[in-house]
Design an enzyme around this catalytic site. Structure first.
Site, PDB file in Angstrom:
ATOM      1  CE  LYS A  51      -3.654  -2.536   2.274  1.00  0.00           C
ATOM      2  NZ  LYS A  51      -4.303  -2.931   3.527  1.00  0.00           N
TER       3      LYS A  51
ATOM      4  CD  GLN B 121      -3.184  -4.293   6.683  1.00  0.00           C
ATOM      5  OE1 GLN B 121      -3.179  -3.337   5.917  1.00  0.00           O
ATOM      6  NE2 GLN B 121      -3.752  -5.442   6.361  1.00  0.00           N
TER       7      GLN B 121
ATOM      8  CG  ASP C 209      -9.374  -0.588   4.810  1.00  0.00           C
ATOM      9  OD1 ASP C 209      -9.051  -0.953   3.666  1.00  0.00           O
ATOM     10  OD2 ASP C 209      -8.660  -0.779   5.814  1.00  0.00           O
TER      11      ASP C 209
END
Ligand code: NAD
Length: 282
Positions: free
Chosen positions: A50, A94, A117
């Site tokens: 990412k 994460q 997300d």
């Protein structure tokens, strides 16, 4: 005739190129904050990707590697700071988090307009109401890969295997929004093959290698394999790729299918978050 392979890496590359081109001409760059707690090796790989993608796209990127034993209070404090930073448009924590941290509490503390997300209840709730602000990247990837085949989703029988809040359910909702007739299978489904055999579109997100065999797939179906499993040092999906490709019309490989596309969708979400920030600051 063997299935056409859906080349997720190639499609993702062209999306990333397009983003890069757009960002090049922007005065203010999209800003992404990547927060990682502890040292889970798989998470480390994902966060590295990412970070690489966002830098290549020309984004502004901040990465936080936090100690495994960070307190919930300190983590929430960081998310609050990132929520307030004008140069940060997307905040990504994460998952999974170490056991002592409440994942829901931490995820829910991200501002909806910075939730790249798409995992907060507000983002998921708005997806349910067909008033999406941010949809989870993997679900978006699956839909985009289906559409890349040229097959129309409307009117098709779609089966999603897996009902997680971050993959299975949002994918099912997005297929429903596109007028497919959707069935969701899960670990308690009896005779799953009865359902999968009728699927014109089959999306599999269970995390079980070789769950979907050739006998379970309808001839000519579009098969999207979301699963990522490590078997004998090799990455494999949830679908018996070699055999299923003999009957499917289209199929995604693992690796090189949903994975790279998810990364591209995350970059798109960050770009969208920057646009949203203008709306929310008014
Ligand atoms: P999860 O563990 O939260 O959910 C798995 C789902 O599969 C559950 O709903 C469960 O009911 C169902 N399931 C489990 N065993 C089953 C079985 N035998 N038959 C039918 N259903 C079964 O996992 P998740 O976060 O949704 O991820 C699913 C898979 O997708 C994992 O392999 C994960 O690594 C992968 N994944 C890939 C990407 C990507 O970018 N390619 C992104 C996210 C997740």
């Amino acid at each position: 005739m063997p299935a056409k392979i859906i080349d997720g890496s190639k499609i993702a590359k062209s999306i990333l190129e397009e983003i890069k081109h757009k960002v090049k001409n922007m005065k203010q760059k999209p800003g992404l904050a990547l927060v990682m707690v502890g040292s889970n090796p798989a998470s480390e790989v994902y966060v590295n990707f990412k970070e690489k993608d966002s830098k290549e796209a020309g984004f502004y990127c901040e990465r936080y590697n936090l100690k495994e034993d960070i307190s919930e209070m300190d983590l929430l404090k960081l998310v609050t700071e990132l929520n307030q930073k004008p140069e940060i448009h997307g905040v990504l924590v994460q998952l999974p988090l170490p056991k002592h941290l409440d994942e829901k509490l931490v995820t829910n503390s991200i501002l909806p307009q910075k939730d790249v997300d798409g995992f907060t209840p507000l983002s998921l709730g708005r997806l349910l109401c067909e008033d999406t602000i941010m949809a989870p990247a993997t679900a978006r990837a699956a839909i985009n890969l289906i559409e890349s085949t040229g097959i129309k989703i409307e009117g098709k029988n779609a089966v999603v295997v897996g009902r997680s809040n971050i993959v299975g359910k949002p994918t099912a909702l997005m297929l429903l929004e596109k007028n497919a007739t959707v069935t969701v299978c899960h670990s308690k489904t009896k005779n799953m093959a009865e359902f999968t055999k009728k699927a014109d579109i089959l999306v599999v997100a269970a995390g079980r290698p070789n769950l979907i065999t050739k006998e379970m797939v309808k001839e000519g179906a579009v098969v999207i394999d979301v699963g990522i499993n490590r078997v004998g040092g090799k990455l494999v999906g949830d679908v018996d790729f070699e055999k299923v490709k003999e009957v499917a019309g289209f199929i995604t490989p693992v690796p090189g299918g949903v994975g790279p596309m998810t990364r591209a969708m995350l970059m798109e979400n960050t770009l969208k978050a920057m646009e949203l920030s203008k709306k929310f600051s008014k």
